[in-house]
Scaffold this active site. Structure first.
Site, short mmCIF file in Angstrom:
data_model
loop_
_atom_site.label_atom_id
_atom_site.label_comp_id
_atom_site.label_asym_id
_atom_site.label_seq_id
_atom_site.Cartn_x
_atom_site.Cartn_y
_atom_site.Cartn_z
N HIS A 1 0.85 -1.19 0.00
CA HIS A 1 0.00 0.00 0.00
C HIS A 1 0.88 1.24 0.00
O HIS A 1 1.55 1.52 0.99
CB HIS A 1 -0.92 -0.01 1.23
CG HIS A 1 -1.92 -1.13 1.21
ND1 HIS A 1 -2.30 -1.82 2.32
CD2 HIS A 1 -2.61 -1.66 0.17
CE1 HIS A 1 -3.19 -2.74 1.98
NE2 HIS A 1 -3.39 -2.66 0.68
N GLU B 1 1.23 3.85 2.85
CA GLU B 1 1.74 3.43 4.16
C GLU B 1 3.26 3.50 4.16
O GLU B 1 3.97 2.48 4.22
CB GLU B 1 1.22 2.02 4.48
CG GLU B 1 -0.30 2.00 4.56
CD GLU B 1 -0.91 0.59 4.53
OE1 GLU B 1 -0.14 -0.38 4.53
OE2 GLU B 1 -2.14 0.51 4.49
N HIS C 1 2.95 -3.26 7.02
CA HIS C 1 1.92 -2.29 6.64
C HIS C 1 1.93 -1.10 7.59
O HIS C 1 2.63 -1.10 8.59
CB HIS C 1 0.53 -2.94 6.69
CG HIS C 1 0.22 -3.82 5.53
ND1 HIS C 1 -0.70 -3.49 4.58
CD2 HIS C 1 0.73 -5.02 5.18
CE1 HIS C 1 -0.75 -4.47 3.68
NE2 HIS C 1 0.11 -5.40 4.03
N GLU D 1 1.49 -4.18 11.45
CA GLU D 1 0.92 -2.85 11.24
C GLU D 1 1.63 -1.84 12.13
O GLU D 1 1.70 -2.02 13.34
CB GLU D 1 -0.57 -2.85 11.61
CG GLU D 1 -1.43 -3.80 10.81
CD GLU D 1 -1.97 -3.16 9.54
OE1 GLU D 1 -1.64 -1.99 9.28
OE2 GLU D 1 -2.70 -3.85 8.81
ZN LIG Z 1 -1.89 -1.74 4.40
#
Ligand SMILES: [Zn+2]
Length: 1124
Positions: free
Chosen positions: A828, A831, A925, A1010
């Site tokens: 992504h 990010e 992420h 994350e």
């Molecule tokens: Zn992500």
């Protein structure tokens, strides 16, 4: 004495019970007397009261039964009064018991029996309604019981007949207020003319009967929640009436004694304006100006906040929906896909006929049917229990990982070349030098000297302008001139092209005049602080990077580099009333339209000339560089700008990421910036997160760094309509505004703003090239290109391990048999924090520390540091050039449209085939809604526990090993929080890397890691915003944790592991006891002091917000906000 009294009560109760049991009760008077005695005893002796109500005692039932008997006979008023007194005691508990024993129904029966007598006793009606008003709020079924028993109409008729009789009217209205909260009742009452009736009672300012008015307004407010009733009120012309009443009370209630009445009037307006007709009537009646002016007058009095807040809510709702100032919501950049998928959002985008206005649609027109659904449920609570877990995977077949190599080995054999380390024998090759098959540092890998970085301006070739043809003139370090003048030169030259061959074709006026000939900026050398950064090398890398807009500029922050500041950057405290004051400023656009400049100053939709020249009264914007994202800037007021972000390429939404440049600012002036087309319904910008700013002047002065900046930051729903095309078919949606204010401290500065610390694809290539230089003879480092992306950029694949100790058989064998660790990041593009964590991991792996050496000896690392280079290069927030979220393509990646995912998956499938599936897989992420760093993993057991599906114990056989790595991380990494981790497999995530690698490749330890974009609320960094230092540390700690994992598994059956297991069992016990703390996060933010209109839509990072099903699912499972 007490005991005697107790006996007396029980005796009397017994007597009463016997009387109730008799078929014919003759002696009503005796019964009444007994009851009176009981009540008297209860009142005078609190403990007797408890006895009557205590568990197992039938006292209350007996009294109720006697009431019921009296219903049939003539009822005594004094009896009722006694009962009223009795219920009034004891803080509501008695009312609760009364309700639970069916008291409400009996009261309704009495009411109906009594009304049959003509004329009904006024006193009795008064008493009964007083009792009902007391009981009603405690009885959830009160409204239904009233309707079914027929009591509803009795009360309404009483009100109609007694409009002047305030004594009786008050309790009747109190009861009506409770009736009206039931939506079915509200509709039926509306049909009976009760809305009009209430408007007869509501009067202009008067000191008389204020409590009556208050209750009538409450009832009216409740009735107007029904759309039919709201429509009735509009048709009856009551909107101007309500506004006039509000103004009247506002003017006359100077000592603010009747705030609740004023609030009641606003609540009526609030509910009426829920329908489109109501909003129109409100605007027609000049409601915006009336509420704006009255609120402005209320602002200084803090106690009037509820009025200001409700007014602001109404004004926001009624603010006419605006159109985004765009020709289309599709990306400003065109990229033709090699083939278009048959179905899905991209197919829809391509099949949209030309000429369709996708910025607005008729969504606002058919937003509501303005009619009530008659089958409104009586009780919302009942539904809530069933809703929550419907995204959890409940199919046990799907939950049990089954290795599924998918493709025949013949096809996978080609991937052998990415695993040379598994076959290398080191017999021939120069033992000390490991290989570099296709490095990204093809050309200039020359180590940088410590000479100053020179930024030429004006006539000299700017490093910001990259030759397209590959020719490269080194900046000539000639004249050193102090900065302010020069920066002006940079700004002008950038705009005008400065006479060089590489300028934009936007005209070249001004460059020579202001720039100064051959002016050169001296920039302090950051080589010591940033050993892995090299501006010249960066420019080299940019030349090999392919962007859709074919960028020819380099942003200064990427060129100079970023040195993390040494000072702390605390989470910003939210100032009360910020959002409100911003909304008021927005409302002023409508109230004082002449104050609005409305001048477009930057517009990417004019590709030849996005920067619009002006008289120096406006800021200049620019985003035409790698990872840049700003589509349009509109000057609203002298120091306020609306900014519009660009959609991801081949998409008509997904924007959150921004990165742009600003120049031409005035020193010491506060500017307000509004990003007006944000999509998520909430943001960490409401919870302490600030934007990032980079000042070129600061950089030149030796402080090249991104700093958290901005005041008055908030995020709220705005008045720009969101087309249903961009909202997954949902109509009537709005965008959100992210607003921040800031001032600039340097004249002639060039500043950059970003959503998070930028990390471009060219930065990655530069970094990999510098890492190459760190290689020692002990390190085995290989860089391959996994594949090319759609946009023509290479996707790097790194292999890092230790060289074998010698070329003896044993050592080669140990070398080849090391377990594999597979890491990836940045699927992504928005990010960017994931890239900084990856940077930390890579630098640790290449470091000379003994820990790093042990780690390399323990494992072979396969790393894909950027899974989505095209998205990163082109400033996308979430997608690749295919217009799709690549982390939703893992189940069935298309080799043409999703090459990086297709080939990464193939690598893993190859490994599974040769029985070398990785020990750990982790995809890095960033998370925009939560604080801290945490992991998502996959566990059948925890999924089953969460979903209530029945499973046999054999289904629950599971090794707890998946918990070890996050557990270790929570012990050693300060930013990491075990409490935020989740190991549940969700259906909506079934095509993510984590779930597919777990299920199809059979990797038990398959994770998403994350990292917060905002900051931490636990551990050493509690209360601080996250910076690149902390992110890089996280990446390094991840490595340390892998080493510890190795030691723990190496010490199998030893004490260490037992400790760990007991830890795990401890946590597990918590899970079993259904404590939500382990992996289910409730709202992780405190509520606001001021109300925020966040609608029901969820804002799950990874639930596709445009997918209606996902939306519904997400809204239904707000507590499981697990994101990938
Ligand atoms: Zn992500």
């Amino acid at each position: 004495i007490f005991k005697v009294k107790m006996c007396a009560v029980l005796m009397l109760l017994g007597q009463l019970e016997r009387m109730n049991g008799e078929a014919m009760v003759r002696d009503v008077e005796t019964a009444r007397q007994i009851t009176a005695k009981i009540f008297h005893l209860i009142q005078t002796q609190e403990k007797s009261g408890k006895e009557v109500m205590s568990k197992g005692s039938s006292g209350m039932e007996v009294i109720l039964a006697s009431l019921e008997v009296f219903t049939i006979l003539r009822f005594s008023l004094s009896h009722l009064m006694l009962f009223y007194c009795y219920l009034s005691l004891g803080r509501g508990r008695r009312v609760g018991v009364f309700v639970s024993k069916g008291g409400t129904g009996i009261l309704f029966q009495i009411l109906i029996t009594a009304i049959k007598e003509l004329p009904p006793s006024e006193e009795l009606m008064l008493q009964l309604h007083s009792l009902l008003a007391k009981v009603g709020p405690k009885d959830r079924k009160f409204g239904v019981k009233a309707r079914l028993s027929g009591a509803l109409n009795i009360t309404v008729n009483l009100i109609k007949q007694n409009l002047q009789n305030t004594k009786l009217l008050l309790p009747c209205l109190q009861v009506l207020r409770v009736y009206s909260t039931n939506s079915v009742n509200a509709i039926s009452l509306g049909k009976n003319g009760v809305v009009e009736l209430m408007f007869k009672i509501v009067t202009p300012y008067s000191k008389k009967n204020t409590s009556l008015l208050k209750v009538a307004l409450d009832a009216l407010g409740a009735l107007l929640k029904s759309k039919t009733n709201a429509r009735r009120a509009v048709d009856g012309g009551h909107v101007p009436v309500l506004l006039a009443l509000y103004q009247d009370w506002h003017r006359n209630d100077t000592r603010h004694r009747h705030m609740l009445i004023r609030k009641g009037l606003l609540v009526c307006l609030r509910n009426i304006t829920n329908i489109k007709l109501g909003r129109k009537a409100f605007l027609d009646a000049d409601g915006m100006r009336i509420l704006y002016n009255s609120s402005t007058e209320c602002l200084p009095v803090r106690t009037l906040d509820p009025l200001v807040n409700t007014s602001s809510l109404i004004m926001r709702k009624c603010f006419p929906k605006n159109r985004l100032p765009l020709p289309t919501i599709k990306s400003a950049f065109q990229y033709q896909l090699p083939h278009v998928p048959a179905v899905g959002p991209v197919a829809q985008l391509y099949s949209q006929p030309p000429g369709v206005d996708d910025v607005v649609d008729e969504s606002d027109d058919n937003e509501e049917t303005d009619a009530d659904t008659e089958n409104d449920t009586e009780n919302d609570e009942d539904e809530k229990d069933q809703r929550s877990n419907d995204d959890i995977e409940t199919d046990l077949n799907k939950l049990h990982p089954k290795k599924n190599p998918g493709r025949p080995f013949e096809e996978l054999r080609v991937y052998e070349r990415f695993f040379l380390e598994l076959s290398e024998d080191f017999q021939v090759s120069n033992f000390s030098a490991s290989t570099t098959s296709s490095s990204f540092s093809s050309s200039s890998t020359s180590t940088r000297s410590t000479r100053p970085i020179i930024v030429p301006t004006a006539q000299a070739l700017s490093p910001k302008l990259v030759p397209k043809s590959g020719q490269h003139t080194l900046p000539s370090p000639s004249v050193h001139i102090q900065s302010p003048l020069l920066l002006g030169g940079i700004a002008t030259r950038r705009v005008g092209g400065g006479g060089s061959n590489w300028g934009s074709d936007c005209g070249s006026e001004g460059a020579e005049d202001e720039g100064g000939e051959g002016a050169v900026l001296e920039v302090p050398d950051t080589a010591l602080l940033l050993p892995l950064h090299d501006p010249d090398l960066y420019v080299e890398m940019v030349k090999g990077t392919h962007s859709v807009p074919q960028y020819a500029e380099v942003a200064y922050p990427d060129y100079f580099g970023h040195v993390a500041p040494t000072f702390r950057e605390p989470l910003q405290e939210r100032v009360y009333g910020v959002q409100r004051s911003k909304i008021f400023q927005d409302t002023e656009r409508l109230i004082h339209p002449n104050d609005i400049v409305d001048k477009v100053v930057y517009d990417l939709d004019i590709p030849s000339c996005p920067v619009i020249e002006d008289d120096g009264e406006s800021l200049k914007f620019n985003s035409q560089f790698e990872s840049g994202n700003l589509r349009k800037a509109v000057q609203i007021r002298k120091y306020e700008y609306d900014l519009v972000l660009n959609s991801d390429i081949n998409s008509n939404h997904y924007h959150q990421w921004f990165y742009f440049e600003v120049s031409g600012m005035r020193v010491g002036t506060t500017y307000r910036f509004n990003i007006i087309n944000s999509e998520k319904s909430n943001s960490q910008f409401n919870y302490g997160m600030q934007v990032l700013m980079y000042s070129v002047q600061e950089a030149i002065s030796g402080r090249p760094r991104w700093v958290r900046t901005g005041t008055d930051i908030c995020y709220y729903k705005n008045h720009f309509a969101r087309s249903s095309i961009a909202a997954g078919g949902q109509k009537g949606k709005s965008y959100y505004t992210m607003t921040f204010s800031t001032s600039f401290s340097h004249k002639d500065d060039v500043c950059y703003f970003a959503y998070h610390y930028p990390y471009t694809y060219s930065t990655l290539k530069m970094h990999l090239s510098k890492l190459e230089a760190l290689r020692t003879p002990q390190i085995y480092l290989r860089q391959d290109v996994l594949c090319k992306t759609l946009g023509g950029n290479g996707c790097p694949l790194l292999t890092i391990t230790a060289m074998p100790e010698s070329n003896s058989n044993d050592h080669i064998c140990q070398f080849r048999n090391r377990p594999l660790i597979f890491l990836s990041a940045r699927v992504h593009p928005g990010e960017t924090n994931a890239s900084w964590v990856m940077k930390g991991t890579l630098e640790f792996l290449m470091s000379t520390s003994p820990l790093a050496a042990s780690l390399r000896e323990a494992y072979i690392f396969k790393i894909i540091p950027m899974l989505n280079p095209d998205g990163v290069v082109n400033g996308n927030h979430r997608c690749s050039l295919s217009g799709e979220d690549l982390n939703r393509q893992w189940q069935n990646p298309n080799p043409e449209l999703h090459p990086t995912i297709y080939h990464t998956k193939s690598l893993l499938q190859y490994l599974a085939h040769i029985q070398r599936a990785p020990l750990v897989f982790c995809d890095y992420h960033g998370h925009s809604r939560k604080k801290n760093v945490f992991m998502y993993g996959c566990s059948v057991k925890e999924t089953v526990w969460q979903s209530n599906i029945s499973a046999t114990s054999s289904d629950l056989q599971e090794d707890l090993g998946y918990r070890a790595l996050p557990k270790i991380l929570s012990q050693i990494a300060p930013a990491f929080s075990m409490a935020s981790c989740s190991f549940v497999v969700e259906r909506s995530k079934e095509s993510t890397a984590r779930v597919v690698v777990w299920r199809e490749i059979g990797v038990q330890c398959s994770y998403t890691m994350e990292s917060t974009l905002c900051g931490c609320d636990q551990g050493k960094y509690k209360g601080l915003q996250i910076g690149t230092r902390e992110l890089e540390e996280m990446g390094a700690q991840f490595c340390v944790a892998l080493l510890r994992l190795k030691r723990l598994t190496g010490l199998r059956n030893h004490q260490h592991l037992l400790d760990l297991e007991s830890d795990i069992i401890g946590t597990q016990a918590k899970v079993v006891s259904s404590s939500p703390t382990t992996y289910v996060m409730e709202e992780d933010e405190p509520p606001f002091l001021e109300p925020i209109d966040y609608s029901a839509e969820s804002n799950d990072e990874d639930a596709e917000p445009e997918n209606e099903h996902a939306l519904a699912r997400a809204a239904n499972s707000r507590h499981r906000r697990s994101l990938t």
